[in-house]
Design an enzyme around this catalytic site. Structure first.
Site, short mmCIF file in Angstrom:
data_model
loop_
_atom_site.label_atom_id
_atom_site.label_comp_id
_atom_site.label_asym_id
_atom_site.label_seq_id
_atom_site.Cartn_x
_atom_site.Cartn_y
_atom_site.Cartn_z
N ARG A 144 0.82 -1.22 0.00
CA ARG A 144 0.00 0.00 0.00
C ARG A 144 0.85 1.26 0.00
O ARG A 144 0.42 2.31 -0.49
CB ARG A 144 -0.95 -0.01 1.20
CG ARG A 144 -2.02 1.10 1.18
CD ARG A 144 -3.03 0.90 2.29
NE ARG A 144 -4.12 1.88 2.25
CZ ARG A 144 -4.31 2.84 3.14
NH1 ARG A 144 -3.47 2.98 4.16
NH2 ARG A 144 -5.33 3.67 3.03
N ILE A 148 -7.11 7.75 -0.77
CA ILE A 148 -7.01 6.30 -0.87
C ILE A 148 -7.85 5.75 0.26
O ILE A 148 -7.74 6.17 1.41
CB ILE A 148 -5.54 5.83 -0.76
CG1 ILE A 148 -5.44 4.30 -0.87
CG2 ILE A 148 -4.86 6.34 0.49
CD1 ILE A 148 -4.01 3.79 -0.95
N SER A 149 -8.75 4.82 -0.06
CA SER A 149 -9.73 4.35 0.92
C SER A 149 -9.06 3.62 2.08
O SER A 149 -7.98 3.04 1.95
CB SER A 149 -10.74 3.42 0.26
OG SER A 149 -11.57 4.12 -0.64
N GLN A 150 -9.75 3.64 3.21
CA GLN A 150 -9.36 2.89 4.39
C GLN A 150 -9.20 1.40 4.02
O GLN A 150 -10.07 0.84 3.33
CB GLN A 150 -10.45 3.07 5.44
CG GLN A 150 -10.30 2.26 6.69
CD GLN A 150 -11.58 2.29 7.52
OE1 GLN A 150 -12.63 2.71 7.05
NE2 GLN A 150 -11.48 1.83 8.75
N PRO A 151 -8.15 0.72 4.43
CA PRO A 151 -7.98 -0.69 4.09
C PRO A 151 -9.19 -1.56 4.45
O PRO A 151 -9.55 -2.47 3.69
CB PRO A 151 -6.73 -1.11 4.88
CG PRO A 151 -5.92 0.15 4.92
CD PRO A 151 -6.94 1.25 5.09
#
Length: 212
Positions: A33, A59-62
């Protein structure tokens, strides 16, 4: 910090938060990431949080990446998935390792160009990109048996519903921009569409029109 131990802590947290698909967890474990964020934020890449990537995008939360991927695959493997909102390319990279083919649409060209470079670096070759209006989907290559939307719409775009194959699944956040929204799972059935509300989320808005 991008050590293997840091990544393992993230995977453990995702599991504890309810992500149970072993393949999804393994793909997230092995996908770097930190390559998808600015170097100044690389030390935060394996925190379970959204991070800015410029152009008012994130960038989205994992957890959200894992959760949406898991929902998409809930009924079994998929061979043709449409992604609306390439963004950093992180969700794209995860999908590319889980499904046969990914078709990804992004309205901000500079973001898409960077995402392409990252996927080439990771040798992920089963993704086709389009620079354009995500609200319109990619009708020329429809139908898709999976659609994932990484930005919130006030309502589900009819164009995307039209491009969902029979039995196909769409995961999309719906609601007002800047406020609490609802994540929805939509399935195309013989007599129309079933909709399942999955909980509160917050996403950047799905906007019209390409932007260089």
């Amino acid at each position: 910090m991008t050590s293997q131990r840091t990544r393992e802590r993230l995977i453990q947290r995702l599991y504890e938060e309810g992500v149970s698909n072993a393949k999804v967890l393994e793909v997230i474990r092995k996908t770097p990431r930190h390559l998808f964020v600015d170097e100044a934020l690389a030390h935060r890449a394996y925190e379970d949080t959204a991070l800015p990537i410029g152009h008012n995008q994130t960038i989205s939360q994992p957890f959200m990446v894992a959760h949406m991927s898991e929902l998409l695959l809930e009924a079994g493997p998929l061979d043709k998935v449409l992604e609306i909102g390439t963004g950093s390319g992180y969700q794209t990279a995860i999908l590319a390792q889980l499904v046969e083919r990914v078709f990804s649409v992004e309205r901000i060209k500079v973001l898409q160009d960077r995402a392409k470079e990252r996927l080439v670096e990771l040798n992920l070759r089963n993704v086709v990109f389009r620079w354009g209006d995500g609200c319109e989907g990619w009708p020329a290559l429809a139908p898709y048996n999976g659609i994932i939307v990484t930005a919130v719409a006030p309502e589900v775009p009819q164009a995307l519903l039209d491009q969902l194959a029979p039995g196909g699944r769409m995961v999309i956040p719906v609601g007002p921009a800047g406020e609490t929204q609802q994540l929805m799972l939509i399935v195309r059935e013989e007599q129309g569409f079933s909709r399942r509300v999955l909980g509160a989320v917050r996403f950047v808005p799905l906007l019209n029109g390409p932007l260089a």
